[in-house]
Design an enzyme around this catalytic site. Structure first.
Site, mmCIF file in Angstrom:
data_model
loop_
_atom_site.group_PDB
_atom_site.id
_atom_site.type_symbol
_atom_site.label_atom_id
_atom_site.label_comp_id
_atom_site.label_asym_id
_atom_site.label_seq_id
_atom_site.Cartn_x
_atom_site.Cartn_y
_atom_site.Cartn_z
ATOM 1 N N ASP A 160 1.874 -11.881 5.127
ATOM 2 C CA ASP A 160 2.303 -11.243 3.878
ATOM 3 C C ASP A 160 2.380 -12.745 3.029
ATOM 4 O O ASP A 160 3.032 -13.563 3.572
ATOM 5 C CB ASP A 160 3.835 -10.644 3.700
ATOM 6 N N ASP B 69 3.623 4.623 0.986
ATOM 7 C CA ASP B 69 4.782 3.840 1.313
ATOM 8 C C ASP B 69 6.036 4.598 0.650
ATOM 9 O O ASP B 69 5.879 5.178 -0.731
ATOM 10 C CB ASP B 69 4.650 2.477 0.374
#
Length: 239
Positions: free
Chosen positions: A10, A131
């Protein structure tokens, strides 16, 4: 084909970080050198790397393409890249910078016709992000929660002809509490596409449980960086 254990990289401000439950205020920095991190995971047996541009997810356009290029230059592993890919120019930029697959989340809600066209042309190179937070779909870098249910989004993805989906339970993401297996199983039952699992993976047994639920692979983040999951051992056990 074996179960794909996929390290997460990330990116925020060019560094490798992890967020807790997608909260940008709860960030832990693990490396200032994402390319070196990518090499370490590939050397430990990773065939795929999941690279997320957190800045891009929040701003709506890619912000860490330089880091993506550096990762691409450091490894031959397959790179799936997401974060801020909301139009064709952004997708083209990610591919040019070295992504093998692109991950679209917000666009599945905001521009489904475009996602449908991409599904037809990109096939396996397109992954849609599913998500969810408490059963509702989150978008815009998880900063916004919609009224769309997880089940409804899976049906939409089926209708659009997508080949791959990535299911993330945001409440589990970064918590090391284990995956939400009932929710994962429900997504897999409804999906006419391959499903990758994400959120809460804390031990090899969690990966095995995701595999046994029907997932084709799983994203692992914090547990790799803290050493709770040994990547080499996980790959050997699940390959």
């Amino acid at each position: 084909m074996g179960f794909d254990v996929i390290p997460a990289i990330d990116l925020r401000g060019g560094r490798c970080v992890r967020l807790l439950q997608g909260d940008y205020a709860r960030e832990t920095v693990y490396s200032d050198d994402p390319a070196a991190t990518a090499v370490a995971w590939a050397d430990a047996g990773a065939l795929t790397l999941h690279v997320v541009d957190l800045d891009g997810a929040a701003s709506g356009k890619p912000e860490n393409l330089a880091a993506l290029r550096a990762i691409r230059g450091s490894t031959t592993a397959t790179i799936e890249f997401g974060g801020g890919l909301r139009d064709g120019e952004a997708v083209d930029a990610a591919l040019e910078a070295g992504a093998d697959r692109v991950v679209l989340g917000t666009a599945l809600i905001s521009n489904p016709k475009w996602v449908e066209r991409l599904s037809a042309t990109m096939a396996d190179r397109l992954v849609v992000g599913i998500d969810t937070r408490n059963g509702r779909v989150a978008t815009q870098g998880w900063k916004a929660t919609t009224d769309v249910s997880t089940d409804d989004l899976v049906r939409r993805a089926n209708d659009l002809g997508v080949r791959w989906g990535l299911f993330t339970d945001i409440e589990r993401d970064g918590t090391l509490e284990g995956p939400n297996l009932p929710a994962l199983a429900e997504v897999i039952r409804g999906a006419r596409f391959g499903v990758l699992a994400s959120g809460g993976m804390s031990r090899i047994e969690d990966l095995e449980a995701a595999r046994d639920a029907g997932a084709a692979g799983a994203i692992v983040g914090r547990a790799l960086y803290t050493g709770q999951i040994d990547l080499r051992a996980a790959v050997a056990r699940l390959a």
